[in-house]
Design a protein around this motif. Sequence first.
Motif, PDB file in Angstrom:
ATOM      1  N   SER A 192       8.201 -30.304 -50.386  1.00  0.00           N
ATOM      2  CA  SER A 192       9.103 -31.389 -50.751  1.00  0.00           C
ATOM      3  C   SER A 192      10.306 -31.484 -49.820  1.00  0.00           C
ATOM      4  O   SER A 192      10.849 -32.575 -49.603  1.00  0.00           O
ATOM      5  N   PHE A 239      10.412 -34.336 -62.750  1.00  0.00           N
ATOM      6  CA  PHE A 239      10.745 -33.953 -61.379  1.00  0.00           C
ATOM      7  C   PHE A 239      11.470 -35.090 -60.668  1.00  0.00           C
ATOM      8  O   PHE A 239      12.465 -34.867 -59.971  1.00  0.00           O
ATOM      9  N   ALA A 287      15.042 -35.232 -62.019  1.00  0.00           N
ATOM     10  CA  ALA A 287      15.867 -34.144 -61.495  1.00  0.00           C
ATOM     11  C   ALA A 287      16.166 -34.339 -60.014  1.00  0.00           C
ATOM     12  O   ALA A 287      17.265 -34.039 -59.538  1.00  0.00           O
ATOM     13  N   PHE A 288      15.177 -34.846 -59.276  1.00  0.00           N
ATOM     14  CA  PHE A 288      15.345 -35.090 -57.840  1.00  0.00           C
ATOM     15  C   PHE A 288      16.472 -36.080 -57.585  1.00  0.00           C
ATOM     16  O   PHE A 288      17.140 -36.023 -56.545  1.00  0.00           O
ATOM     17  N   GLN A 341      14.806 -28.136 -51.885  1.00  0.00           N
ATOM     18  CA  GLN A 341      14.771 -26.963 -52.740  1.00  0.00           C
ATOM     19  C   GLN A 341      16.176 -26.481 -53.111  1.00  0.00           C
ATOM     20  O   GLN A 341      16.324 -25.576 -53.927  1.00  0.00           O
ATOM     21  N   ASN A 368      18.297 -28.432 -54.617  1.00  0.00           N
ATOM     22  CA  ASN A 368      18.736 -29.254 -55.732  1.00  0.00           C
ATOM     23  C   ASN A 368      18.736 -28.412 -57.002  1.00  0.00           C
ATOM     24  O   ASN A 368      17.694 -27.980 -57.489  1.00  0.00           O
ATOM     25  N   VAL A 398      16.499 -29.777 -59.866  1.00  0.00           N
ATOM     26  CA  VAL A 398      15.090 -29.462 -59.646  1.00  0.00           C
ATOM     27  C   VAL A 398      14.845 -27.994 -59.979  1.00  0.00           C
ATOM     28  O   VAL A 398      13.829 -27.631 -60.581  1.00  0.00           O
ATOM     29  N   GLN A 408      12.051 -26.272 -62.408  1.00  0.00           N
ATOM     30  CA  GLN A 408      11.107 -25.270 -61.936  1.00  0.00           C
ATOM     31  C   GLN A 408      11.248 -23.948 -62.682  1.00  0.00           C
ATOM     32  O   GLN A 408      10.283 -23.199 -62.812  1.00  0.00           O
TER      33      GLN A 408
END
Length: 300
Positions: free
Chosen positions: A22, A167, A170-171, A182, A184, A187, A191
Motif C-alpha cells: 500500500s 480500511f 482509516a486511510f 504504513q 497512518n 490504519v 490492522q
Amino acid sequence: MATPAVITYGYIRGRWYAFADSTSAYEGVTKYKGNARSLRHSKPVGAIIDDTTLINQGFWPDTLADAPGVTGDALVEPPYNPITRTITPKTPAGDDGGGGGGGGGGGSRDYGPPDPGPGGRRTTGQFISGTNILQSEVNANLRANKGDAQYWEERIANSDNPNDVLFEMAFNMGNVVNDTGQGNQWVGKLQSGQYKMKQGNTWAQDHTVDGGRQGSGTTDVYVQRDAAGNPIGVQEGPEWRKQFEEGQWNPGDFKTQRQKDDASIWKTKHDLNANQTLEGDALTDKLAQIQARYDRMLNA
C-alpha cells in the motif's frame, strides 16, 4: 509491526495497476496523478490489471501513458467503481468534484455531502453501527471532504466486505503529511484490531488466515492490541513462523528492518504466551530463554 506486503491496486490514467504494497501504491498514484480514492487490496472485478509496469521493478518510470482508447473522466474514474460497486456518474461540466484533500487526479472527488468541518459532521449515535469505532473519533479525524460518520456507517452496512470499507475510511483519516501508507495511525488501529467489526473477522484475520482472501498474506503478521494499545496477541499468516524454526537461521541473520520487526514480534508473541501460562521461577526462566534467542537472532 512488520511492514505487510499486501498487493494493492490503484487506478491511474485509465488503467488499473498492481503494486507490491500500500505504501508504494500511494506513492504511485501521487507521482502519476492517479486516483488515490481507488486504492484497494481486493482485485477489481473484471478489470485488466497491469501487474508488470510498477510492481517489483525497482524503479519508477518517468511518465505513464494514458490507456489506449480511454479519454475524459474515465482517465481518472473507472467506469465501474469497485469501491462502491456502482456505476460512477460523470462529473458535470465545470464541476471539479468540489476539491478536497486527495492525492491528485481522482483524489479530488468528494465523499458524501459538502463538508461543514469536524464540528458539523453528521452522527447517528455513539458508535458506527456494527463496529467498536466511536463516531466522534471518526468525525474529528477524517480529512476534509472525506465523508462523515453517517456516510461511512452507510457504506459499511451496504458492503459485502466491510473490512475493505474500514480500511478506506482509516486511510482517509489523519494528517495527509504524517498519516500516510504504513505510518497512518488509523490504519494501524484497524490492522491491530483496535478498530473492528463486532461480528466476523478482523481486518488482520481477513488478510492472514489461509494466506488472506487474495493469498498475499502468507508471510504477514500484525500485533493485536487492546483499547489502550497494549499487545494482546499476534495474528500471523501461515508461512510467517517458518523463518524462526531451527535450521532456518543463523545468529545475526535478522538484519533488515523487516526482519528486525519480525523478530521483535516473535519475542512479543512468546513473551505474551509465557506470561499467560507460567508463573514464578518457570516464568522467569522462560522469559530469559526467549530474550537469549531473540538476542541471537540480531547478533552474530
